[in-house]
Design a protein around this motif. Structure first.
Motif, mmCIF file in Angstrom:
data_model
loop_
_atom_site.group_PDB
_atom_site.id
_atom_site.type_symbol
_atom_site.label_atom_id
_atom_site.label_comp_id
_atom_site.label_asym_id
_atom_site.label_seq_id
_atom_site.Cartn_x
_atom_site.Cartn_y
_atom_site.Cartn_z
ATOM 1 N N VAL A 70 0.928 -1.207 -0.065
ATOM 2 C CA VAL A 70 -0.195 -0.026 0.027
ATOM 3 C C VAL A 70 0.794 1.359 0.041
ATOM 4 N N LEU A 71 0.822 2.097 -0.919
ATOM 5 C CA LEU A 71 1.555 3.094 -1.073
ATOM 6 C C LEU A 71 0.552 4.412 -0.445
ATOM 7 N N THR A 72 1.409 5.057 0.423
ATOM 8 C CA THR A 72 0.294 5.926 1.327
ATOM 9 C C THR A 72 0.620 7.318 0.906
ATOM 10 N N ASP A 73 1.375 7.665 0.090
ATOM 11 C CA ASP A 73 1.603 9.158 -0.537
ATOM 12 C C ASP A 73 1.715 9.147 -2.093
ATOM 13 N N HIS A 74 0.843 9.759 -2.843
ATOM 14 C CA HIS A 74 1.018 9.951 -4.353
ATOM 15 C C HIS A 74 1.646 11.078 -4.811
ATOM 16 N N HIS A 75 2.379 11.567 -4.029
ATOM 17 C CA HIS A 75 3.200 12.948 -4.466
ATOM 18 C C HIS A 75 4.555 12.614 -4.414
ATOM 19 N N ARG A 76 4.992 11.577 -3.916
ATOM 20 C CA ARG A 76 6.420 11.528 -3.640
ATOM 21 C C ARG A 76 7.315 11.300 -4.974
ATOM 22 N N PRO A 77 8.673 11.747 -5.113
ATOM 23 C CA PRO A 77 9.124 11.527 -6.403
ATOM 24 C C PRO A 77 9.573 10.102 -6.603
ATOM 25 N N GLU A 78 9.717 9.128 -5.602
ATOM 26 C CA GLU A 78 10.131 7.872 -5.947
ATOM 27 C C GLU A 78 8.673 6.743 -6.349
ATOM 28 N N LEU A 79 7.615 7.565 -6.553
ATOM 29 C CA LEU A 79 6.214 6.773 -6.694
ATOM 30 C C LEU A 79 6.406 5.941 -7.798
ATOM 31 N N GLY A 80 6.738 6.364 -8.929
ATOM 32 C CA GLY A 80 6.830 5.357 -10.340
ATOM 33 C C GLY A 80 7.573 4.341 -10.279
ATOM 34 N N MET A 97 -3.070 5.221 -2.368
ATOM 35 C CA MET A 97 -4.185 6.113 -2.088
ATOM 36 C C MET A 97 -4.201 7.227 -3.127
ATOM 37 N N GLY A 98 -5.422 7.694 -3.124
ATOM 38 C CA GLY A 98 -5.933 8.938 -4.135
ATOM 39 C C GLY A 98 -7.206 8.934 -4.116
ATOM 40 N N ASN A 99 -7.577 10.207 -4.592
ATOM 41 C CA ASN A 99 -9.032 10.440 -4.908
ATOM 42 C C ASN A 99 -9.543 9.809 -6.111
ATOM 43 N N PRO A 100 -10.319 9.157 -6.146
ATOM 44 C CA PRO A 100 -10.874 8.275 -7.448
ATOM 45 C C PRO A 100 -11.379 9.158 -8.339
ATOM 46 N N HIS A 101 -11.921 10.552 -8.030
ATOM 47 C CA HIS A 101 -12.424 11.248 -9.025
ATOM 48 C C HIS A 101 -11.388 12.009 -9.773
ATOM 49 N N HIS A 102 -10.129 11.873 -9.744
ATOM 50 C CA HIS A 102 -9.115 12.334 -10.245
ATOM 51 C C HIS A 102 -8.071 11.446 -10.608
ATOM 52 N N GLU A 103 -7.321 11.880 -12.074
ATOM 53 C CA GLU A 103 -6.494 10.838 -12.350
ATOM 54 C C GLU A 103 -5.189 11.050 -11.414
ATOM 55 N N GLY A 104 -4.762 9.732 -11.290
ATOM 56 C CA GLY A 104 -3.577 9.705 -10.317
ATOM 57 C C GLY A 104 -2.162 9.946 -10.880
ATOM 58 N N PRO A 105 -1.565 10.766 -10.110
ATOM 59 C CA PRO A 105 -0.083 10.961 -10.643
ATOM 60 C C PRO A 105 0.709 9.716 -11.064
ATOM 61 N N HIS A 106 0.235 8.598 -10.558
ATOM 62 C CA HIS A 106 0.935 7.467 -10.660
ATOM 63 C C HIS A 106 0.977 7.009 -12.227
ATOM 64 N N LEU A 107 -0.161 7.445 -12.585
ATOM 65 C CA LEU A 107 -0.378 6.656 -14.286
ATOM 66 C C LEU A 107 0.627 7.480 -15.227
ATOM 67 N N ALA A 108 0.762 8.847 -15.135
ATOM 68 C CA ALA A 108 1.847 9.347 -15.769
ATOM 69 C C ALA A 108 3.418 8.780 -15.549
ATOM 70 N N ALA A 109 3.388 8.766 -14.179
ATOM 71 C CA ALA A 109 4.643 8.469 -13.792
ATOM 72 C C ALA A 109 5.167 6.903 -14.418
#
Length: 160
Positions: A70-80, A97-109
């Motif tokens: 479980v990743l508990t932060d979706h803004h960290r640079p190590e995410l991808g 974690m993340g708001n299901p109503h917004h595209e998560g930054p993990h997708l682009a990463a």
């Protein structure tokens, strides 16, 4: 008294208040727990109830087919990088974690790292039951309830 531990293993990635709650409650639920924090400079305060282990990478976390990551932060640079590496571990379940109503930054990463869409689709988001959780403890409760439901092949409310 600690319950007898099963082979269940919870890896909470990034030292956050949600990770602390996941580990605290996960221990009570019989999970072997690991905090994975790739940047030791951000560990919050002196060593505390970090579960069974604190590690800096996935290899040290000893991932098996019984592991939920479980990743508990979706803004960290190590995410991808951590998600890409997680997909190669054989972990039972991977979520962020993340708001299901917004595209998560993990997708682009992940796309930037060349991860194919069918692999990206293995990553769960949102990660908990839809109970309207707001606080770290509520997010942890909803996440762990969802993991237990998934492990027991029960409908847990992952659909939003």
């Amino acid at each position: 008294m600690q319950p007898e531990q099963s082979p269940r293993h919870l890896v909470a990635v990034f030292d956050t208040p949600v990770a602390a709650a996941l580990i605290r409650f996960g221990l009570d639920l019989g999970f072997r727990t690991t905090l994975l924090e790739p940047d030791p400079t951000v560990l919050q305060g002196p060593p505390g109830p970090h579960g069974d282990a604190v590690v800096a990478d996935l290899q040290a976390a000893e991932i098996t087919e019984h592991t939920d990551i479980v990743l508990t932060d979706h803004h960290r640079p190590e995410l991808g990088r951590i998600l890409k590496d997680s997909l190669t571990t054989g972990a039972r379940w991977i979520g962020i974690m993340g708001n299901p109503h917004h595209e998560g930054p993990h997708l682009a990463a992940l796309r930037k790292l060349g991860v194919p869409d069918d692999e990206i689709a293995r990553i769960h988001r949102p990660i908990g039951l839809n109970i309207g959780s707001r606080t770290p403890a509520e997010i942890a409760v909803s996440t762990l309830a969802g993991l237990i439901a998934d492990r027991n092949n029960r409908p847990g409310g992952f659909i939003f």
